[in-house]
Write a protein that holds these residues in place. Sequence first.
Motif, PDB file in Angstrom:
ATOM      1  N   CYS A  70       0.811  -1.225   0.000  1.00  0.00           N
ATOM      2  CA  CYS A  70       0.000   0.000   0.000  1.00  0.00           C
ATOM      3  C   CYS A  70       0.839   1.267   0.000  1.00  0.00           C
ATOM      4  CB  CYS A  70      -0.887   0.034   1.245  1.00  0.00           C
ATOM      5  SG  CYS A  70      -1.982  -1.389   1.384  1.00  0.00           S
ATOM      6  N   THR A  71       0.196   2.381  -0.342  1.00  0.00           N
ATOM      7  CA  THR A  71       0.793   3.700  -0.119  1.00  0.00           C
ATOM      8  C   THR A  71      -0.164   4.488   0.781  1.00  0.00           C
ATOM      9  OG1 THR A  71      -0.173   4.416  -2.194  1.00  0.00           O
ATOM     10  CG2 THR A  71       2.142   3.842  -2.245  1.00  0.00           C
ATOM     11  N   PRO A  72       0.319   5.516   1.493  1.00  0.00           N
ATOM     12  CA  PRO A  72      -0.555   6.260   2.400  1.00  0.00           C
ATOM     13  C   PRO A  72      -1.814   6.759   1.682  1.00  0.00           C
ATOM     14  CG  PRO A  72       1.724   6.857   2.792  1.00  0.00           C
ATOM     15  CD  PRO A  72       1.717   5.973   1.566  1.00  0.00           C
ATOM     16  N   GLY A  73      -2.949   6.655   2.389  1.00  0.00           N
ATOM     17  CA  GLY A  73      -4.227   7.034   1.788  1.00  0.00           C
ATOM     18  C   GLY A  73      -4.973   5.856   1.192  1.00  0.00           C
ATOM     19  N   ASP A  74      -4.302   4.700   1.112  1.00  0.00           N
ATOM     20  CA  ASP A  74      -4.972   3.495   0.615  1.00  0.00           C
ATOM     21  C   ASP A  74      -5.871   2.905   1.693  1.00  0.00           C
ATOM     22  OD1 ASP A  74      -3.747   3.669  -1.821  1.00  0.00           O
ATOM     23  OD2 ASP A  74      -2.283   2.065  -1.457  1.00  0.00           O
ATOM     24  N   GLU A  75      -6.710   1.974   1.258  1.00  0.00           N
ATOM     25  CA  GLU A  75      -7.589   1.283   2.199  1.00  0.00           C
ATOM     26  C   GLU A  75      -7.425  -0.230   2.051  1.00  0.00           C
ATOM     27  OE1 GLU A  75     -11.577   2.755   4.084  1.00  0.00           O
ATOM     28  OE2 GLU A  75     -11.991   1.954   2.082  1.00  0.00           O
ATOM     29  N   VAL A  76      -7.512  -0.887   3.201  1.00  0.00           N
ATOM     30  CA  VAL A  76      -7.348  -2.337   3.282  1.00  0.00           C
ATOM     31  C   VAL A  76      -8.679  -2.925   3.732  1.00  0.00           C
ATOM     32  CG1 VAL A  76      -6.111  -4.198   4.488  1.00  0.00           C
ATOM     33  CG2 VAL A  76      -4.921  -2.043   3.972  1.00  0.00           C
ATOM     34  N   ILE A  77      -9.125  -3.985   3.092  1.00  0.00           N
ATOM     35  CA  ILE A  77     -10.364  -4.653   3.508  1.00  0.00           C
ATOM     36  C   ILE A  77     -10.006  -5.861   4.379  1.00  0.00           C
ATOM     37  CG2 ILE A  77     -12.385  -5.962   2.709  1.00  0.00           C
ATOM     38  CD1 ILE A  77     -12.341  -4.222   0.166  1.00  0.00           C
ATOM     39  N   ALA A  78     -10.649  -5.950   5.553  1.00  0.00           N
ATOM     40  CA  ALA A  78     -10.415  -7.097   6.441  1.00  0.00           C
ATOM     41  C   ALA A  78     -11.690  -7.349   7.239  1.00  0.00           C
ATOM     42  CB  ALA A  78      -9.261  -6.805   7.402  1.00  0.00           C
ATOM     43  N   ASP A  79     -11.828  -8.560   7.760  1.00  0.00           N
ATOM     44  CA  ASP A  79     -12.953  -8.826   8.650  1.00  0.00           C
ATOM     45  C   ASP A  79     -12.810  -7.975   9.905  1.00  0.00           C
ATOM     46  OD1 ASP A  79     -15.307 -10.775   9.242  1.00  0.00           O
ATOM     47  OD2 ASP A  79     -14.145 -10.667  11.107  1.00  0.00           O
ATOM     48  N   GLU A  80     -13.942  -7.588  10.488  1.00  0.00           N
ATOM     49  CA  GLU A  80     -13.899  -6.689  11.662  1.00  0.00           C
ATOM     50  C   GLU A  80     -13.153  -7.292  12.857  1.00  0.00           C
ATOM     51  OE1 GLU A  80     -17.869  -5.884  13.003  1.00  0.00           O
ATOM     52  OE2 GLU A  80     -18.392  -7.999  13.144  1.00  0.00           O
ATOM     53  N   THR A  81     -13.056  -8.632  12.907  1.00  0.00           N
ATOM     54  CA  THR A  81     -12.356  -9.280  14.020  1.00  0.00           C
ATOM     55  C   THR A  81     -10.860  -9.452  13.743  1.00  0.00           C
ATOM     56  OG1 THR A  81     -12.698 -11.504  13.110  1.00  0.00           O
ATOM     57  CG2 THR A  81     -14.418 -10.651  14.585  1.00  0.00           C
ATOM     58  N   ALA A  82     -10.395  -9.079  12.557  1.00  0.00           N
ATOM     59  CA  ALA A  82      -9.028  -9.424  12.128  1.00  0.00           C
ATOM     60  C   ALA A  82      -7.960  -8.872  13.073  1.00  0.00           C
ATOM     61  CB  ALA A  82      -8.782  -8.916  10.711  1.00  0.00           C
ATOM     62  N   HIS A  83      -6.903  -9.640  13.232  1.00  0.00           N
ATOM     63  CA  HIS A  83      -5.777  -9.244  14.079  1.00  0.00           C
ATOM     64  C   HIS A  83      -5.211  -7.891  13.652  1.00  0.00           C
ATOM     65  CE1 HIS A  83      -1.882  -9.660  16.204  1.00  0.00           C
ATOM     66  NE2 HIS A  83      -2.484 -10.566  16.953  1.00  0.00           N
ATOM     67  N   VAL A  84      -5.158  -7.627  12.339  1.00  0.00           N
ATOM     68  CA  VAL A  84      -4.610  -6.335  11.873  1.00  0.00           C
ATOM     69  C   VAL A  84      -5.436  -5.158  12.390  1.00  0.00           C
ATOM     70  CG1 VAL A  84      -3.441  -7.212   9.799  1.00  0.00           C
ATOM     71  CG2 VAL A  84      -5.817  -6.464   9.640  1.00  0.00           C
ATOM     72  N   MET A  99      -6.044   3.202   5.862  1.00  0.00           N
ATOM     73  CA  MET A  99      -7.271   2.944   6.602  1.00  0.00           C
ATOM     74  C   MET A  99      -7.613   1.475   6.405  1.00  0.00           C
ATOM     75  SD  MET A  99      -9.163   6.490   6.185  1.00  0.00           S
ATOM     76  CE  MET A  99     -10.726   5.744   6.253  1.00  0.00           C
ATOM     77  N   VAL A 100      -8.303   0.904   7.401  1.00  0.00           N
ATOM     78  CA  VAL A 100      -8.785  -0.463   7.233  1.00  0.00           C
ATOM     79  C   VAL A 100     -10.296  -0.430   7.261  1.00  0.00           C
ATOM     80  CG1 VAL A 100      -8.663  -2.849   7.996  1.00  0.00           C
ATOM     81  CG2 VAL A 100      -6.738  -1.327   8.434  1.00  0.00           C
ATOM     82  N   ARG A 101     -10.924  -1.018   6.248  1.00  0.00           N
ATOM     83  CA  ARG A 101     -12.386  -1.051   6.199  1.00  0.00           C
ATOM     84  C   ARG A 101     -12.859  -2.407   6.693  1.00  0.00           C
ATOM     85  NH1 ARG A 101     -16.513   0.851   1.438  1.00  0.00           N
ATOM     86  NH2 ARG A 101     -18.197   1.232   2.905  1.00  0.00           N
ATOM     87  N   PRO A 102     -13.514  -2.407   7.866  1.00  0.00           N
ATOM     88  CA  PRO A 102     -13.929  -3.699   8.434  1.00  0.00           C
ATOM     89  C   PRO A 102     -15.192  -4.238   7.758  1.00  0.00           C
ATOM     90  CG  PRO A 102     -14.281  -1.908  10.010  1.00  0.00           C
ATOM     91  CD  PRO A 102     -13.877  -1.273   8.710  1.00  0.00           C
ATOM     92  N   VAL A 103     -15.189  -5.527   7.502  1.00  0.00           N
ATOM     93  CA  VAL A 103     -16.335  -6.228   6.928  1.00  0.00           C
ATOM     94  C   VAL A 103     -16.907  -7.127   8.019  1.00  0.00           C
ATOM     95  CG1 VAL A 103     -17.016  -7.936   5.190  1.00  0.00           C
ATOM     96  CG2 VAL A 103     -15.313  -6.204   4.624  1.00  0.00           C
ATOM     97  N   GLN A 104     -18.250  -7.145   8.119  1.00  0.00           N
ATOM     98  CA  GLN A 104     -18.865  -8.002   9.143  1.00  0.00           C
ATOM     99  C   GLN A 104     -19.077  -9.399   8.601  1.00  0.00           C
ATOM    100  OE1 GLN A 104     -22.385  -5.677  10.291  1.00  0.00           O
ATOM    101  NE2 GLN A 104     -21.531  -5.690  12.360  1.00  0.00           N
ATOM    102  N   GLY A 105     -18.064 -10.228   8.735  1.00  0.00           N
ATOM    103  CA  GLY A 105     -18.180 -11.618   8.281  1.00  0.00           C
ATOM    104  C   GLY A 105     -18.908 -12.462   9.303  1.00  0.00           C
ATOM    105  N   ARG A 106     -18.955 -13.759   9.020  1.00  0.00           N
ATOM    106  CA  ARG A 106     -19.556 -14.697   9.952  1.00  0.00           C
ATOM    107  C   ARG A 106     -18.426 -15.519  10.551  1.00  0.00           C
ATOM    108  NH1 ARG A 106     -23.868 -17.713  11.508  1.00  0.00           N
ATOM    109  NH2 ARG A 106     -23.478 -19.932  11.319  1.00  0.00           N
TER     110      ARG A 106
END
Length: 349
Positions: A70-84, A99-106
Motif C-alpha cells: 500500500c501507499t498512504p491514503g490506501d484502504e485495506v479490507i479485512a474482517d472486523e475481528t481481524a488481528h490487523v 485505513m482499514v475497512r472492516p467487513v462483518q463476516g460470519r
Amino acid sequence: MINFYSDTKTKPTPAMRAAMAEAEVGDEQAGEDPTTNRLTARVAELMGHEAGVFLPSGTMCNEIAIRVHCTPGDEVIADETAHVITAEGGGPAALSGVMVRPVQGRHGVYTAAQMEAAIRYPSRYTPTTRLVVVEQTSNLGGGTVWPLETVSEVVASARRAGLKLHMDGARLMNAVVKSGRTARDHAGQFDSAWLDLSKGLGCPVGAVLTGSRGFIDAAWRHKQMWGGAMRQSGILAAAGLHALDHHVDRLADDHALAHSIAERLHPLPGVSRVSQVETNIIFFDLADDAPGADVLAERVGRAGVKIGPFGPRRVRIVTHLDVDAAAGDQLIAALERALVGPVEGVAAG
Ligand SMILES: *Cc1c(COP(=O)(O)O)cnc(C)c1O
C-alpha cells in the motif's frame, strides 16, 4: 500451571531444544545463516511462493506486507475481528498511513460479495481500495477455517478489481490439517502470506513471510528499517524446521481435544453458549447469573488452570502442544467447581 490461555504459551520440547543447540549459524542479515535460509526456502515452497523472509513475529509480517502493498491514503479490507484491526496497536495507520475497512463476516469469514461491497467507488474523495486480508484460521472468529471455495471466490473477485491479496496465516497449518488441503492450495493464490512458528507449531519465536521475489526484496528493506534484521537466527530457524517435521500432523490432536472440551462445556451450569469448534479455539459465554469471566478465570487460576477472559462474560480456551487430555479433564473439573461456587464477586464481572 496448565495454560489454556493461548497456543503461544508452549515451551520448546527437549528435541526442539536439541535441534536449536546444534543449528549451523551465520549472519542472517547478510544472507549467510544457512539454517534460516533453509527455513525460508522451505516455507516458500510450502506456500507456493518464490521466496520468504524470517521475521521476529507474525505482527511484523502483517505490518510489513501492508507497508509493501500500500501507499498512504490506501484502504485495506479485512474482517472486523481481524488481528490487523484488533491487536496490532493501530499499526496499519501508524506505520503505513492506511485505513482499514472492516467487513462483518460470519465467525471471521466474509464472502466475495461482502468484499465487493466494501470496495470504494474510485473518486478524488475516496481512499483507494488496495489490499484484501484473509485470516486463516480466524482467531477471534473462533478458529474458523475459511473454506477453500470461499477463499478462491474472494481471490477471483479481488483480482477482477485489481486488488492485492494478503493471507494472515498465523494458524494456517491448523487450517491445512483440518481441511486436508495443502498450504499451497490455501496461500498460493495470495500475493503474500505467512505462518507463525510460535503458535500451534510450538516454537519460541518467529514467523516466515512469503511472496514473489520482488515482494520479498521490498519486505527486506522494511525488515531492515524497522529493526527486524537478525544475526545468528539459525538457532531460532532450527526450531521452525523441527516444528515443520514434527509438529504439524499432531495439530489434529489439538483439534480433537478442543472438540471434547467444548462438548463437556455445554452441560456445565452457567455456560450459556459454546462456539462451534473447528480447530483449536473455543469461546464460551457465561449466563447472567453465573460468575463473570474475570471471577471465573481467577477461581480456576487458583486451581492451577489458566483461561482467557475475552470480555465481561466471554472466555477463550486454546489447545496446543503443552495441554493433553488429562489437562482437559483438570480444566473441566476446575470450571465445574468454579461455576457452582458462591456467586459472590459477580458484580466485579
Ligand atoms: C497471533 C496472531 C498474529 C500475530 O502474531 P505474533 O507472532 O503474535 O506477532 C497475527 N494474526 C493472528 C490471526 C494471530 O492469531
